[in-house]
Design an enzyme around this catalytic site. Sequence first.
Site, PDB file in Angstrom:
ATOM      1  CD  GLU A 387     -11.656 -13.546  -0.234  1.00  0.00           C
ATOM      2  OE1 GLU A 387     -10.550 -14.149  -0.271  1.00  0.00           O
ATOM      3  OE2 GLU A 387     -11.803 -12.398  -0.682  1.00  0.00           O
ATOM      4  CG  HIS A 470      -3.929 -17.178  -2.127  1.00  0.00           C
ATOM      5  ND1 HIS A 470      -5.016 -17.807  -1.560  1.00  0.00           N
ATOM      6  CD2 HIS A 470      -4.158 -15.843  -2.007  1.00  0.00           C
ATOM      7  CE1 HIS A 470      -5.876 -16.897  -1.118  1.00  0.00           C
ATOM      8  NE2 HIS A 470      -5.390 -15.703  -1.388  1.00  0.00           N
ATOM      9  CG  ASN A 508      -7.759 -15.989   2.207  1.00  0.00           C
ATOM     10  OD1 ASN A 508      -8.469 -16.908   2.604  1.00  0.00           O
ATOM     11  ND2 ASN A 508      -8.179 -15.087   1.387  1.00  0.00           N
TER      12      ASN A 508
HETATM   13  P1  FAE Z   1       5.079 -10.458  -1.611  1.00  0.00           P
HETATM   14  O1  FAE Z   1       4.119  -9.857  -0.653  1.00  0.00           O
HETATM   15  O2  FAE Z   1       4.604 -10.783  -2.980  1.00  0.00           O
HETATM   16  O3  FAE Z   1       6.337  -9.475  -1.705  1.00  0.00           O
HETATM   17  C1  FAE Z   1       7.394  -9.654  -2.599  1.00  0.00           C
HETATM   18  C2  FAE Z   1       8.000  -8.295  -2.918  1.00  0.00           C
HETATM   19  O4  FAE Z   1       9.214  -8.495  -3.637  1.00  0.00           O
HETATM   20  C3  FAE Z   1       7.120  -7.413  -3.798  1.00  0.00           C
HETATM   21  O5  FAE Z   1       6.981  -6.145  -3.218  1.00  0.00           O
HETATM   22  C4  FAE Z   1       7.868  -7.357  -5.125  1.00  0.00           C
HETATM   23  O6  FAE Z   1       7.700  -6.141  -5.827  1.00  0.00           O
HETATM   24  C5  FAE Z   1       9.312  -7.555  -4.679  1.00  0.00           C
HETATM   25  N1  FAE Z   1      10.163  -8.122  -5.737  1.00  0.00           N
HETATM   26  C6  FAE Z   1       9.912  -9.202  -6.506  1.00  0.00           C
HETATM   27  N2  FAE Z   1      10.902  -9.433  -7.385  1.00  0.00           N
HETATM   28  C7  FAE Z   1      11.843  -8.444  -7.141  1.00  0.00           C
HETATM   29  C8  FAE Z   1      13.082  -8.112  -7.751  1.00  0.00           C
HETATM   30  N3  FAE Z   1      13.590  -8.834  -8.758  1.00  0.00           N
HETATM   31  N4  FAE Z   1      13.757  -7.034  -7.287  1.00  0.00           N
HETATM   32  C9  FAE Z   1      13.255  -6.292  -6.264  1.00  0.00           C
HETATM   33  N5  FAE Z   1      12.065  -6.545  -5.678  1.00  0.00           N
HETATM   34  C10 FAE Z   1      11.368  -7.615  -6.102  1.00  0.00           C
HETATM   35  O7  FAE Z   1       5.706 -11.789  -1.044  1.00  0.00           O
HETATM   36  N6  FAE Z   1      -3.531 -13.220   1.138  1.00  0.00           N
HETATM   37  C11 FAE Z   1      -4.207 -13.279   2.312  1.00  0.00           C
HETATM   38  O8  FAE Z   1      -3.749 -13.934   3.255  1.00  0.00           O
HETATM   39  N7  FAE Z   1      -5.414 -12.620   2.470  1.00  0.00           N
HETATM   40  C12 FAE Z   1      -5.988 -11.918   1.446  1.00  0.00           C
HETATM   41  O9  FAE Z   1      -7.065 -11.336   1.617  1.00  0.00           O
HETATM   42  C13 FAE Z   1      -5.309 -11.868   0.200  1.00  0.00           C
HETATM   43  N8  FAE Z   1      -5.854 -11.224  -0.870  1.00  0.00           N
HETATM   44  C14 FAE Z   1      -5.115 -11.078  -2.018  1.00  0.00           C
HETATM   45  C15 FAE Z   1      -5.625 -10.298  -3.057  1.00  0.00           C
HETATM   46  C16 FAE Z   1      -4.848 -10.056  -4.181  1.00  0.00           C
HETATM   47  C17 FAE Z   1      -5.396  -9.234  -5.302  1.00  0.00           C
HETATM   48  C18 FAE Z   1      -3.534 -10.592  -4.278  1.00  0.00           C
HETATM   49  C19 FAE Z   1      -2.660 -10.321  -5.481  1.00  0.00           C
HETATM   50  C20 FAE Z   1      -3.032 -11.391  -3.263  1.00  0.00           C
HETATM   51  C21 FAE Z   1      -3.809 -11.640  -2.130  1.00  0.00           C
HETATM   52  N9  FAE Z   1      -3.322 -12.383  -1.069  1.00  0.00           N
HETATM   53  C22 FAE Z   1      -4.038 -12.502   0.092  1.00  0.00           C
HETATM   54  C23 FAE Z   1      -2.011 -13.055  -1.155  1.00  0.00           C
HETATM   55  C24 FAE Z   1      -0.896 -12.334  -0.367  1.00  0.00           C
HETATM   56  O10 FAE Z   1      -0.883 -10.963  -0.649  1.00  0.00           O
HETATM   57  C25 FAE Z   1       0.457 -12.988  -0.732  1.00  0.00           C
HETATM   58  O11 FAE Z   1       0.385 -14.354  -0.388  1.00  0.00           O
HETATM   59  C26 FAE Z   1       1.613 -12.328   0.016  1.00  0.00           C
HETATM   60  O12 FAE Z   1       1.729 -10.971  -0.305  1.00  0.00           O
HETATM   61  C27 FAE Z   1       2.927 -13.036  -0.310  1.00  0.00           C
HETATM   62  O13 FAE Z   1       3.912 -12.538   0.576  1.00  0.00           O
HETATM   63  P2  FAE Z   1       5.449 -12.683   0.258  1.00  0.00           P
HETATM   64  O14 FAE Z   1       6.210 -12.140   1.406  1.00  0.00           O
HETATM   65  O15 FAE Z   1       5.717 -14.084  -0.167  1.00  0.00           O
END
Ligand code: FAE
Length: 530
Positions: A387, A470, A508
Site C-alpha cells: 500500500e 490486520h 487489506n
Molecule cells: P472489528 O472491525 O475489529 O470489530 C470488532 C468490534 O468488536 C470492535 O468495535 C470492538 O470494540 C468490539 N469488541 C471487541 N471486544 C469486545 C468486547 N469484549 N465486548 C464488546 N465489544 C467488543 O472486527 N483493512 C482494510 O481492508 N483496508 C484498510 O485500509 C485498513 N486500514 C486499517 C487501518 C488501521 C489503523 C487499522 C487499525 C486497521 C485497518 N484495516 C484495514 C483492518 C480492518 O479495519 C480490520 O481487518 C477489520 O476492522 C476487522 O473486522 P472485524 O469484523 O473482524
Amino acid sequence: MNRKEFIQATSLGTAAFFFLGMGSFFGKSPNPLEEELRKPFEMIDKNVVIIGSGYGGSVAALRLCEKNIPVTLLEMGLDWEKSGQKFSSMINPGHSAAWLKTKTIAPFFNLFSLEKYTGALDRLDFEHIKIWLGRGVGGGSLVNGGMAVTPKKEYFKEVFPNLDAEKFYSKYFPLANKELKSNVASEEFLKDCSFYKFNRVGEEEAKKAGFKTVRVPNVYDFNYMEKEYKEEVPRSAFAGEVIYGNNHGKNSLDKTYLKKASATGKLEILELHQVNHITQNPDQSYSIDISVINTKGEEIQHKIINTKKLILSAGTMGSLELLLKSKAMKQLPMDDKIGKDWGNNGNFMTGRNWVKAFSGGTGFQQSTIPVGGIDHWEDKDRPFFVEIAPLPMGLNVATSLYLMVNKLKKYGEVNYDSVTQKLQLNWDQSHTAHMKDNAKYFLRTMNKANGGTRAHLLFHNGFGADVCYHPLGGIVLGKATDNYGRLNGHKNLYVIDGSLIPGTIGVNPFVTITAIAEYCMEEIIEKDFA
Ligand code: FAE
C-alpha cells in the site's frame, strides 16, 4: 436466574455474602465485594445477541434484521454519531485518539498527551508485535484507511480450498463491495490534486524500479473528496483525519450496513457494553457477563444478558480473548484448534527518505486516504503487495511510507494466561524474517532506481516488523468452526469476523471479512433461524 442466584453461582458469591454479613455485623461495609453488589445490576433475556459492531457484526445484524429477527448488538466502544462528538485529526489528537490511554498510540510521533477516554483507536502491545484496532460502533471501519481490496482469486483459493471461489467472485465479493460503497477515484482528479503528490511520486518511482502499480478502490466517497478539494464541503481526508476517525466522506459501517439494519427497527445497539465472559447454560443457551462502562472506562453497571443464540464478532483479538478467557474462567467448552493459525496478514511497515528531496518531496499536504498499490504478488520468490501509504502529518517533505502485505511462512498461536488474565501471543522475529528480507529487497530496488535511503528514523531503523493493522485467524473457518462459522461443539454459538481467515489473505482484509460474513450468514439464517 434471579440476582441472588446469580451471585451465588459466581465464584465471588460465597465470599460476598460472608463479607456482607460481617459488614452488617460490625455496622459498616468495608469491602469491595459489597460495593460490587451495590452497583446497579440487570439481568435480561434476548433472542439473538451479537458481540462487536465491526464488519462481521454489522453484516450479521443487517441480514438478521432484514428477516424480521430482533437483534441486540453489544459494543464496548462509543456510538460516536449518537454522542455528537467529533473525531480528532492526527495533528490535533483529542477524545477519539485512543482507547483509555494518556498518550497517543499512532505508529509514530506519539508526542501528544491525552485525557483518558473511550477513544476510537486501541493498540494491544505484545513483546514482538503491536496490534491496532478500532473501538466504537462501526469497529475497525471508524479508524481504517478505507482501502477496499478484493483478494486475488488464485490466492483466495489457496487460503480457502474448501470454499466455492466462483460463487465468491460472482456473488459475495460484488455484494460486499456494493454494500460497503466501495468506489474508485478518477484518474483526472488524482493527476492534478496536490494532496495526492505522495501517490503520484510513489507510483512513478515504483514503475521506474520495474514494479507494477495498481489503482485501489476505497470506501471514502471520492465525489465528496473532489468537493472537499474545491472547499465546497468541510474537509476530512484533506484535514488529516483517519486513524482517529473521519468526520466526513468515509462510508464507515455506521453509514452503510448498520444504518440499513437500524432502519428496519429491529436493531438495538448497546454502546459502552464491554463483555467480560460467556457461560454456556445446560439448555445450550448462553449468559453474557457485561460491564457497562462510562467514558473513563469505569464500570457503572453490571449486566447479565441471557440469549438463545450468540454471534461473536468482536474482531480477531476480541473473539479469541472472549473464547479463551471464558474457557479458562467459566469452563466454556472449546475446541483445541482455537488460537491456532493466527497471523499478521504479512503486515510490515517501511519507508524511504530523501524521496524527490530537491523537487518538493512527496508533498506537505497529503490526503489520508490511500489510492495506490504495488502488486508484486506474482514473484514466486518474493511475493508481496504494497500500500502506498500517506504520511499526513503536515511535516513531510521527502518521505515515502509503505505498508507491505506478505505471505506467511509460519503461523502464530494465541493463548490465554489465567494468571495475568491476558492474551499471550506466540509470535516473534522468526515469523517476520522473510518479510524483512522482502522489505530490504523492495527498498533496495526502489532506491537504486530513484535515489533515496531507508527511513532510518521511522519504526526500528526503518523496519516496522511489529506494526500490525490486520490481525487474522485463530478461529479458522472449516477448522475451529464448520464451513459457515458455527463453532465446533456448540449449537447456538457462531463466530463471524476476521478470526475466520487463517492469518493471511494477501491484501487489506475488510472486503474479504465482509464477503465471508455474507456467505456464512446466508446459510446460518436459512438453516438455523427458519
Ligand atoms: P472489528 O472491525 O475489529 O470489530 C470488532 C468490534 O468488536 C470492535 O468495535 C470492538 O470494540 C468490539 N469488541 C471487541 N471486544 C469486545 C468486547 N469484549 N465486548 C464488546 N465489544 C467488543 O472486527 N483493512 C482494510 O481492508 N483496508 C484498510 O485500509 C485498513 N486500514 C486499517 C487501518 C488501521 C489503523 C487499522 C487499525 C486497521 C485497518 N484495516 C484495514 C483492518 C480492518 O479495519 C480490520 O481487518 C477489520 O476492522 C476487522 O473486522 P472485524 O469484523 O473482524
